[in-house]
Scaffold this motif. Structure first.
Motif, PDB file in Angstrom:
ATOM      1  N   GLU A  71       0.823  -1.222   0.000  1.00  5.52           N
ATOM      2  CA  GLU A  71       0.000   0.000   0.000  1.00  5.52           C
ATOM      3  C   GLU A  71       0.856   1.270   0.000  1.00  5.52           C
ATOM      4  O   GLU A  71       0.396   2.342  -0.369  1.00  5.52           O
ATOM      5  CB  GLU A  71      -1.032  -0.010   1.134  1.00  5.52           C
ATOM      6  CG  GLU A  71      -0.503   0.139   2.555  1.00  5.52           C
ATOM      7  CD  GLU A  71       0.289  -1.080   3.064  1.00  5.52           C
ATOM      8  OE1 GLU A  71       0.975  -0.920   4.087  1.00  5.52           O
ATOM      9  OE2 GLU A  71       0.240  -2.184   2.446  1.00  5.52           O
ATOM     10  N   LYS A  72       2.152   1.125   0.342  1.00  5.09           N
ATOM     11  CA  LYS A  72       3.042   2.309   0.353  1.00  5.09           C
ATOM     12  C   LYS A  72       3.632   2.572  -1.025  1.00  5.09           C
ATOM     13  O   LYS A  72       4.035   3.688  -1.330  1.00  5.09           O
ATOM     14  CB  LYS A  72       4.191   2.092   1.336  1.00  5.09           C
ATOM     15  CG  LYS A  72       3.721   2.035   2.775  1.00  5.09           C
ATOM     16  CD  LYS A  72       4.890   2.332   3.725  1.00  5.09           C
ATOM     17  CE  LYS A  72       4.479   2.156   5.160  1.00  5.09           C
ATOM     18  NZ  LYS A  72       4.539   0.732   5.589  1.00  5.09           N
ATOM     19  N   GLY A  73       3.742   1.549  -1.848  1.00  2.00           N
ATOM     20  CA  GLY A  73       4.280   1.787  -3.174  1.00  2.00           C
ATOM     21  C   GLY A  73       5.008   0.612  -3.782  1.00  2.00           C
ATOM     22  O   GLY A  73       4.776  -0.545  -3.427  1.00  2.00           O
ATOM     23  N   GLY A 111       5.879   9.457  -8.999  1.00  4.74           N
ATOM     24  CA  GLY A 111       5.829   9.795  -7.580  1.00  4.74           C
ATOM     25  C   GLY A 111       7.205  10.112  -7.060  1.00  4.74           C
ATOM     26  O   GLY A 111       8.106  10.469  -7.828  1.00  4.74           O
ATOM     27  N   THR A 177       6.505   6.081  -3.923  1.00  2.00           N
ATOM     28  CA  THR A 177       5.140   6.314  -3.455  1.00  2.00           C
ATOM     29  C   THR A 177       4.379   7.009  -4.574  1.00  2.00           C
ATOM     30  O   THR A 177       4.727   8.128  -4.952  1.00  2.00           O
ATOM     31  CB  THR A 177       5.157   7.207  -2.194  1.00  2.00           C
ATOM     32  OG1 THR A 177       6.022   6.588  -1.255  1.00  2.00           O
ATOM     33  CG2 THR A 177       3.779   7.376  -1.599  1.00  2.00           C
ATOM     34  N   ARG A 179       1.932   9.066  -6.985  1.00  2.88           N
ATOM     35  CA  ARG A 179       0.984  10.200  -7.024  1.00  2.88           C
ATOM     36  C   ARG A 179       0.041   9.995  -8.212  1.00  2.88           C
ATOM     37  O   ARG A 179      -1.084  10.462  -8.211  1.00  2.88           O
ATOM     38  CB  ARG A 179       1.719  11.541  -7.225  1.00  2.88           C
ATOM     39  CG  ARG A 179       2.648  11.941  -6.108  1.00  2.88           C
ATOM     40  CD  ARG A 179       1.946  12.289  -4.829  1.00  2.88           C
ATOM     41  NE  ARG A 179       0.925  13.320  -4.998  1.00  2.88           N
ATOM     42  CZ  ARG A 179       0.023  13.627  -4.048  1.00  2.88           C
ATOM     43  NH1 ARG A 179       0.032  12.989  -2.900  1.00  2.88           N
ATOM     44  NH2 ARG A 179      -0.873  14.580  -4.254  1.00  2.88           N
ATOM     45  N   LYS A 199      -3.784  11.132  -7.213  1.00  3.32           N
ATOM     46  CA  LYS A 199      -4.047  11.171  -5.779  1.00  3.32           C
ATOM     47  C   LYS A 199      -4.446  12.594  -5.397  1.00  3.32           C
ATOM     48  O   LYS A 199      -3.697  13.548  -5.603  1.00  3.32           O
ATOM     49  CB  LYS A 199      -2.787  10.749  -5.016  1.00  3.32           C
ATOM     50  CG  LYS A 199      -3.016  10.551  -3.550  1.00  3.32           C
ATOM     51  CD  LYS A 199      -2.836   9.093  -3.214  1.00  3.32           C
ATOM     52  CE  LYS A 199      -3.388   8.737  -1.858  1.00  3.32           C
ATOM     53  NZ  LYS A 199      -2.420   8.018  -1.047  1.00  3.32           N
TER      54      LYS A 199
END
Ligand SMILES: Cc1cc2nc3c(=O)[nH]c(=O)nc-3n(C[C@H](O)[C@H](O)[C@H](O)COP(=O)(O)O)c2cc1C
Length: 211
Positions: A71-73, A111, A177, A179, A199
């Protein structure tokens, strides 16, 4: 003479992508597509192009392997003093691109990267075969070297001295991460399906883009 590449053309007919089937979280959508690529036995399904930018705004790109996604990347491992490492150190903004030829799919991610913890980098380093660990230790990635023998000598010297095989300080992981995420499904007559996730605060906004 190379063949006439301007005449090369393939039609993409395998699949389609519609709003209704998109997951609201692009990480889950990505995991689904990555699983499809693995199931379809795509060669190197985790290979991704990583683009970074230097202090003169000059982009550079190379392939690295995705080593995990959560979920963080999206995470990859490399030499922190390589060209990419130096560029990311000064400018953590980066982009990733996957192309799964057999599925006629592309995924783009943008990101910021951050370094993974020493603990995570060590865990991954220690999973690698001994030979690859030694290569990572002895290779001054992205630096000019005199010849191949230089590398082979360094490996032999390392083995001879019975050195410990521990994660070098200048080697480890990054996590990007996201975007933005874009999912591209090739369609007939170049009328491809494209969906961009952006995001906004904690939510993801999805728009369809023209091909
Ligand atoms: C299929 C493939 C996978 C690769 N995986 C990695 C990787 O996970 N990490 C890495 O540092 N380099 C990897 N490389 C090598 C990089 O593409 C690149 O040559 C190297 O990292 C140096 O890049 P730089 O000088 O821009 O830092 C891979 C190359 C290919 C073709």
């Amino acid at each position: 003479m190379i063949p006439d590449i301007s005449a090369l053309h393939s039609e993409y007919r395998k699949s389609k992508l519609s709003e209704g089937e998109l997951h609201e979280n692009p990480i889950y959508q990505f995991e689904k597509w990555l699983t499809d690529a693995i199931d379809a036995k795509v060669k190197e399904p985790t290979a991704m192009t990583l683009a970074t930018v230097n202090e003169n705004n000059q982009p550079s790109a190379r392939i690295v392997l995705l080593k995990f996604v959560n979920e963080k990347g999206l995470a990859f491992f490399t030499n922190y003093q390589s060209r990419k490492g130096n560029e990311l150190n000064k400018n953590p903004k980066a982009a990733l691109v996957f192309f799964w030829t057999e599925l006629e799919r592309q995924v783009r991610v943008e990101g910021k990267v951050s370094k993974l913890s020493r603990k995570i980098s060590n865990e991954y380093f220690n999973l690698r075969p001994k030979e690859s660990r030694i290569s990572a230790i002895i290779s001054p990635q992205s630096q000019p070297i005199p010849n191949r023998q230089f590398l082979e000598n360094r490996v032999a010297e390392y083995l001879k001295n019975n050195n410990e095989i521990i994660t070098p300080e200048n080697w480890g992981g990054y996590i990007l991460t996201p975007r933005t995420f874009e999912f591209w499904q090739g369609r007939e007559n170049r009328l491809h399906d494209r969906f961009l996730y952006k995001k906004i605060g904690k939510r993801w906004k999805i728009s369809r883009l023209a091909p």
